[in-house]
Design a protein around this motif. Structure first.
Motif, short mmCIF file in Angstrom:
data_model
loop_
_atom_site.label_atom_id
_atom_site.label_comp_id
_atom_site.label_asym_id
_atom_site.label_seq_id
_atom_site.Cartn_x
_atom_site.Cartn_y
_atom_site.Cartn_z
N LEU A 517 0.88 -1.16 -0.16
CA LEU A 517 -0.18 0.06 -0.07
C LEU A 517 0.92 1.22 0.16
O LEU A 517 1.92 0.95 0.58
N ASN A 518 0.57 2.24 -0.41
CA ASN A 518 1.04 3.71 -0.49
C ASN A 518 0.68 4.38 0.54
O ASN A 518 -0.89 4.32 0.77
N VAL A 519 1.31 5.32 1.38
CA VAL A 519 0.56 5.78 2.40
C VAL A 519 1.16 7.31 2.51
O VAL A 519 2.49 7.59 2.21
N THR A 520 0.33 8.28 2.75
CA THR A 520 0.71 9.65 2.90
C THR A 520 0.34 10.29 4.35
O THR A 520 -0.67 9.44 4.93
N PHE A 521 1.38 11.13 4.88
CA PHE A 521 1.20 11.39 6.34
C PHE A 521 0.67 12.84 6.34
O PHE A 521 1.35 13.77 5.66
N ASN A 522 0.00 13.24 7.27
CA ASN A 522 -0.68 14.65 7.44
C ASN A 522 -0.26 14.97 9.16
O ASN A 522 -0.47 13.81 9.66
N TYR A 523 -0.14 16.11 9.45
CA TYR A 523 0.12 16.41 10.91
C TYR A 523 -0.87 17.42 11.40
O TYR A 523 -1.18 18.32 10.59
N LYS A 524 -1.14 17.31 12.46
CA LYS A 524 -1.90 18.52 13.30
C LYS A 524 -1.72 18.41 14.83
O LYS A 524 -1.32 17.09 15.12
N TYR A 525 -2.13 19.59 15.38
CA TYR A 525 -1.82 19.41 16.83
C TYR A 525 -3.03 18.73 17.48
O TYR A 525 -4.18 18.50 17.14
N VAL A 568 4.45 28.05 12.86
CA VAL A 568 4.82 26.84 11.96
C VAL A 568 3.59 27.04 10.62
O VAL A 568 2.43 27.04 10.97
N GLU A 569 4.27 27.18 9.52
CA GLU A 569 3.00 27.69 8.47
C GLU A 569 2.99 26.04 7.51
O GLU A 569 3.99 25.32 7.31
N ASP A 570 1.80 25.83 7.16
CA ASP A 570 1.42 24.46 6.50
C ASP A 570 1.11 25.06 5.30
O ASP A 570 0.47 25.66 4.77
N PHE A 571 1.76 24.21 4.27
CA PHE A 571 1.43 24.61 2.62
C PHE A 571 1.77 23.17 1.91
O PHE A 571 2.36 22.43 2.35
N SER A 572 1.64 23.08 0.44
CA SER A 572 1.70 22.06 -0.35
C SER A 572 2.41 22.36 -1.35
O SER A 572 2.55 23.54 -1.90
N PRO A 633 2.72 17.75 1.45
CA PRO A 633 2.54 18.74 2.27
C PRO A 633 3.57 19.26 3.22
O PRO A 633 4.54 18.22 3.32
N PHE A 634 3.90 20.37 3.35
CA PHE A 634 4.96 21.01 4.30
C PHE A 634 4.77 21.54 5.42
O PHE A 634 3.41 22.16 5.59
N ALA A 635 5.18 21.54 6.66
CA ALA A 635 5.18 22.40 7.87
C ALA A 635 6.40 22.98 8.04
O ALA A 635 7.21 22.31 8.43
N VAL A 636 6.59 24.25 7.88
CA VAL A 636 7.83 24.94 7.73
C VAL A 636 7.72 26.15 8.76
O VAL A 636 6.74 26.87 8.85
N GLU A 637 8.75 26.30 9.89
CA GLU A 637 8.67 27.30 10.83
C GLU A 637 8.87 28.61 9.92
O GLU A 637 9.78 28.65 9.09
#
Length: 664
Positions: A517-525, A568-572, A633-637
């Motif tokens: 299977l292919n898996v993608t990860f997202n993050y949130k507090y 932290v800024e979220d963008f793709s 997706p990126f989460a960058v300070e």
């Protein structure tokens, strides 16, 4: 019949090949077995005759039993919308009539070679008690390799019943008609022998012996006129070869060869120097042909007039002289009677001593050829031809049967032909990998092979395509004993998705790898433990296919309350990943450069560096079969940058270490 019409849901008509007295012939393509065939359609004017239809069907089915390299194979007999049809082997070449016209004069040895093939085929038909009844060069095909093949066994009987009533269509057949058929009598195996003799005549001279403006006039010549001499046409023809023609075309069937095998045996030695001084064959003209003869009154009167009269006594005759004459006459009568008795006895003795001795043909079934020869020699019989046939009952290299048959009477020193087993009919297995199962199974089943299907999941091979076969390519098998198993692609495997909530990122990656299977990860507090799954899509218990992509949201930990913490800024970012085709698939492909063969894929790993990831672990792994765009997706300070690295088939093809929200 128009082109592209599909007969019986299987035979696609391509074009017309010719028209005959009973049927029209078309070239067609067998859509199931992917081969060209010849289709004969019963003529329109005969389709309403139930007797002809019944004959056509029965004789066609009988002809399917005739398996011989010199007989055109009959594959199928059927009916559609009132149309009776017969599907036969397609022979690419020409008929013997056209062959004679193109190649005449034909060398004598080649003539004999052609006739031996034809005779061998007719012999098999006669052994099955099938009489052709319409043997002629137009019914003998010569393929591109020079092999002769007889056709039209299936419609010969039906045609014989319409022969002399269809003058225009029978004119080609009546040139080869036996005298007994011309008189309206029943055709026998010896009628076929007569036709074979006429065909041999035409091969040697380039023409038929009798010609006329009507079929009836030619038929009359067959039972009234003698066959012209082929040696008058060509004096170089050996007398022994002409004798084969003369004997085969004798007016009385009793004077012809007993069997086609006898004719073949005689023809085989006709060019031998040992037969150079052979006398011309003359049939027994004095033999009674079995017809009742009636004398009219004039013939009776003639018989009476020719009878000698007794002399009358005269006045000069005296008793003494009369007695002396009578004694003298009696002595002569007694002497003649004695001589006649001696002559009859001598003839009888000569006949008794010179009579042909016959012996019973022994049963040679199951013996080897050498054992059979020894057994024949022991009873004063010779070994004739040795022919091989397939057999499921008789062991290979053992005698199946003989001709003449066992227990029949044969002349001493005559030849007995042996039929030797080649063992069961073996079938050569082709390479079916990559073909559709339906097509491969149809080809094998047409050869008599039992096929077993075995399904297997595959993400690379299309559904229904053969992946493996249990028997190697080119191997010969006995279809009665061995089964072929075809392993067929069932497409991508389906699985029930596990519940991933609460699992760590590394555990989820291991699970995805093991299940393809292919898996993608997202993050949130979240208040949940950092790097553990808090959401997944599709949910646990869902059914997904192998190779599918699932999305998992991981906890970033508790949201910081200290405002001094960096934001932290979220963008793709969207990235195009090019597909790399292998050299073999790219050279064979007829589609655009972005596509590939269905069995060719690239393995791609994506590495991400941002607030939540680093290059030490794979962010996402997937397989592609064409150019593919992915969204990362990126989460960058604030004030910092992220990065990504794309690895295709173990080689880095793209990377960017300065990814910001405004850079893409």
């Amino acid at each position: 019949m128009r082109p592209n019409y599909v007969l019986g849901g299987r035979y696609k008509i391509l074009k017309a090949l010719g028209e005959g007295g009973m049927a029209n012939v078309y070239l067609a393509h067998d859509l199931i077995l992917d081969r060209d065939v010849s289709v004969k359609l019963l003529r329109l004017d005969l389709r309403d005759d139930p007797h002809t239809i019944k004959r056509f069907q029965r004789e066609g089915l009988a002809a399917t039993e005739l398996v011989h390299p010199n007989i055109v194979s009959v594959y199928d007999v059927g009916e559609e919308n009132g149309m009776q049809y017969m599907v036969m082997e397609y022979v690419k070449g020409m008929d013997l009539k056209a062959y004679i016209k193109k190649h005449f004069p034909i060398p004598y040895q080649e003539v004999i070679n052609i006739m031996e093939q034809v005779l061998s085929a007719v012999q098999v038909a006669h052994e099955h008690n099938i009489i052709h009844r319409d043997l002629k060069p137009q019914n003998i095909l010569i393929d591109e390799q020079g092999t002769a093949k007889i056709t039209d066994f299936g419609i010969a009987v039906a045609m014989s019943e319409n022969s002399l009533t269809q003058t225009n269509t029978v004119l080609g057949s009546v040139h080869y008609l036996s005298p007994e058929q011309a008189r309206g009598g029943m055709a026998t195996k010896k009628s076929d022998i007569y036709s074979l003799g006429i065909i041999l005549y035409e091969l040697l001279t380039g023409t038929v012996p009798f010609k006329g403006e009507t079929a009836v006039s030619i038929a009359i010549k067959h039972f009234q006129s003698e066959i012209p001499s082929v040696r008058e046409f060509d004096p170089r023809i050996p007398q022994a070869l002409e004798n084969v023609v003369l004997k085969a075309t004798s007016k009385r069937p009793a004077d012809r060869y007993e069997t086609v095998a006898d004719m073949a045996s005689d023809l085989k030695t006709s060019l031998s120097p040992r037969r150079a001084s052979e006398a011309k064959f003359v049939p027994n003209l004095d033999a009674d042909d079995g017809e009742t003869k009636v004398l009219d009154k004039s013939e009776l009167h003639s018989e009476a007039v020719n009878q000698p009269l007794e002399p009358k006594a005269t006045a000069d005759s005296s008793p003494g002289k009369s007695k002396k004459k009578r004694r003298h006459r009696r002595r002569w009568v007694a002497l003649l009677a004695g001589l006649l008795i001696i002559l009859i006895a001598a003839v009888g003795l000569a006949f008794w001593l010179g009579r042909t001795q016959t012996v019973s043909v022994p049963d040679l079934s199951g013996m080897t050829v050498q054992q059979a020869r020894d057994k024949l020699t022991a009873v004063n019989l010779d070994t004739g031809s040795v022919k091989r046939q397939t057999s499921t009952q008789v062991k290979k290299n053992r005698i199946i049967k003989t001709s003449p048959k066992a227990s029949t009477q044969a002349k001493q020193n005559s030849k007995v032909n042996l039929f030797v087993s080649d063992g069961p009919r073996l079938v050569t297995i082709g390479n079916y990998v990559g073909q559709s199962y339906t097509r491969a199974a149809a080809v094998l089943e047409a050869k008599g092979v039992t096929v077993r299907r075995q399904n297997r999941s595959s993400s690379e091979v299309p559904i229904g395509t053969v992946m493996q076969q249990s028997v190697a390519t080119s191997k010969r098998i006995d279809p009665k004993k061995e089964t072929v198993t075809l392993t067929v692609s069932a497409g991508q495997r389906e699985l029930t998705l596990a519940t991933l909530i609460g699992k760590t990122k590394s555990a989820i990656q291991r699970y995805a790898t093991s299940e393809s299977l292919n898996v993608t990860f997202n993050y949130k507090y979240s208040n949940d433990k950092k790097d553990t799954a808090i959401e997944q899509s599709p949910g646990g218990g869902s059914t997904v296919r192998e190779g599918s992509t699932i999305s998992v949201t991981l906890s970033r930990g508790k949201r910081p309350v200290d405002s001094s913490q960096p934001k932290v800024e979220d963008f793709s970012v969207s990235v195009d990943i090019p597909f790399e085709a292998s050299s073999s698939s790219s050279s064979d492909s007829s589609s655009s450069s972005s596509s590939a063969s269905e069995s060719d894929v690239n393995t791609v790993q994506i590495y991400v560096r941002d607030h939540d990831h680093d290059y030490s672990t794979v962010y996402k792994q997937l397989t592609i079969s064409q150019d593919t765009q992915v969204t990362i997706p990126f989460a960058v300070e604030s004030g910092k940058s992220g990065g990504y690295r794309i690895v295709r088939n173990g080689k880095v093809i793209q990377s960017d270490n300065n990814v910001t929200k405004n850079s893409h």
